[in-house]
Design an enzyme around this catalytic site. Structure first.
Site, PDB file in Angstrom:
ATOM      1  N   SER A 136      10.232  73.882 -56.490  1.00 24.21           N
ATOM      2  CA  SER A 136      11.302  74.304 -56.080  1.00 24.21           C
ATOM      3  C   SER A 136      12.260  73.569 -56.396  1.00 24.21           C
ATOM      4  CB  SER A 136      11.059  75.031 -54.761  1.00 24.21           C
ATOM      5  OG  SER A 136      12.184  75.756 -54.340  1.00 24.21           O
ATOM      6  N   ASP A 144       7.303  76.131 -59.779  1.00 23.79           N
ATOM      7  CA  ASP A 144       8.154  77.131 -59.355  1.00 23.79           C
ATOM      8  C   ASP A 144       9.653  76.965 -59.085  1.00 23.79           C
ATOM      9  OD1 ASP A 144       7.773  80.034 -59.151  1.00 23.79           O
ATOM     10  OD2 ASP A 144       7.477  79.981 -56.891  1.00 23.79           O
ATOM     11  N   HIS A 176       5.781  81.880 -53.710  1.00 24.29           N
ATOM     12  CA  HIS A 176       6.733  80.721 -53.881  1.00 24.29           C
ATOM     13  C   HIS A 176       5.828  79.596 -52.746  1.00 24.29           C
ATOM     14  CE1 HIS A 176       9.833  78.346 -54.987  1.00 24.29           C
ATOM     15  NE2 HIS A 176      10.457  77.967 -53.688  1.00 24.29           N
TER      16      HIS A 176
END
Length: 411
Positions: free
Chosen positions: A279, A302, A357
């Site tokens: 992330s 991600d 996620h």
């Protein structure tokens, strides 16, 4: 890290109301674990041939110093102590602040659900490897901290990597800490003589740094862009510290663990280093590639591309592997990833179907189907299968770009 804090607030409050009565404690445990209280929950251990050890490192006690959890191949230990997944109660407080939940309310719930879990690694176990180890610097996501990706880090260490999971001090971690030197009033109050090995630490006071939320009306990009630059610098600093340790430079670990850092001298293959993150950590890994050519490649799990300046994209020269979940990504974010396409170096992207996620942090392994899907910590795919697919793809990419065979059988 979490994208659904409001939903979690509601769920936690409902669970807390039920848990107030003793007869609901068993029900709470069942809700946490899924439809059956017999479900096995826990962080999966590394599947590689090496046993895994871990230790914490802090060099320079200030907020400008380096702080990371190190995972490494180790000697096999018959009765090894395993560290708590959540290192102290302050991390529960930080998660509560990040998700905008009352601290006292959430501490009880988080401690009940997650307080007993251990990381699948042996604390301060002696380092052991049959060859020099390549190095990975790992960057956590927004609102996370150094221990929340232990399944990934332990897997890489079990394959012969030394992995430094950085705990960032840019106020993007839910919480972290450093030390300041005692003031004169604090020193005069001391009554214990400084005769122990912890004498140096007796002159230090722990300072907690909690997550900084966006202020009302504040634009997100300027803050996140500033943070991603600091995060990349912290990844580079961690690599610098490992480089010094590998060269035999004596280091003083502020945390004074039992691990013998001298055993790491000449143990790392610093021509084979990678940076990896999830992330916000995925964006951090790309920023770090731009700033430090010693990183030979990056794996972005991600990745959240918003914090990055467009101007850095043409300056990144190393290979990048984007591993995306099915449910998190959107067109604008993918477009920014594709700006890194190159005809010269490999820029690869895959999506793992059935993942979300939160399929990358450890939370996905610690909640059953009912709660995990309610809080979007689990996708449709089995969490262990999802992380196994991600890890295998990562190892294949690293084998190609670091030029090293990844061991899969006993060594």
């Amino acid at each position: 890290m979490f994208s659904n804090g409001r939903l979690l607030q509601i769920a936690v409050r409902k669970f807390h109301e039920r848990a107030k009565k003793e007869r609901w404690r068993y029900a709470l445990g069942c809700l946490a674990m899924g439809s059956s209280c017999s479900n096995h929950l826990g962080i999966p251990p590394g599947k590689g041939p090496y046993p895994v050890g871990c230790t914490d490192f802090m060099m320079d006690h200030t907020a400008q110093g380096s702080f990371f959890r190190l995972y490494y191949p180790c000697q096999k230990m018959e009765k090894a102590e395993k560290p708590d997944w959540i290192p102290s109660v302050e991390y529960f407080y930080g998660l509560a602040d990040f998700m905008k939940i009352n601290r006292s309310l959430s501490e009880k719930i988080f401690n009940y659900l997650f307080g007993s879990y251990k990381i699948p690694a042996s604390v301060d176990a002696p380092f052991k490897s049959n060859e020099k180890c390549p190095v990975i610097i790992f960057s956590h996501g927004l609102g996370a901290f150094r221990t929340l990706y232990s399944a990934i880090c332990a897997e890489m260490a079990s394959r012969g990597f030394i992995v430094a999971s950085v705990e960032h001090r840019d106020e993007s971690a839910s919480t972290t800490f450093y030390f300041h030197e005692k003031t004169e009033p604090e020193l005069t109050q001391e009554s214990l003589p400084k005769t122990s090995l912890a004498a140096a630490q007796q002159d230090l006071v722990k300072e907690w740094m909690y997550y900084r939320a966006l202020q009302h009306g504040e634009r997100e990009f300027p803050l996140r862009n500033k943070q991603v630059k600091q995060r990349a610098d912290e990844c580079i600093l961690a690599l610098d510290k490992l480089t010094a340790i590998n060269s035999g430079v004596a280091v003083q670990n502020v945390l004074q663990t039992q691990f013998d850092w001298t055993t790491l001298e000449n143990s790392m293959d610093l021509c084979r280093t990678a940076v990896m993150g999830h992330s916000f950590g995925g964006a951090t890994s790309i920023e770090a590639l731009c700033k430090e050519v010693k990183f030979k490649c990056a794996i972005a799990l991600d990745a959240w591309m918003v914090p990055l300046d467009d101007e850095i994209f043409p300056r990144v020269k190393q290979p990048i592997f984007f591993i995306n979940s099915e449910k998190f990504q959107w067109a604008g974010n993918i477009i920014r990833m594709k700006k890194l396409d190159s005809a010269v170096v490999q820029r690869k992207m895959i999506t793992i179907r059935g993942t979300v996620h939160q399929s990358f942090p450890d939370f996905t392994f610690l909640t059953g189907n009912w709660m995990g899907k309610l809080l979007k910590l689990k996708g449709e795919i089995d969490p262990e299968l999802g992380i196994d697919l991600s890890n295998k793809a990562t190892l294949a990419f690293l084998q190609r770009h670091l030029g090293r065979r990844i061991p899969c059988r006993s060594v």
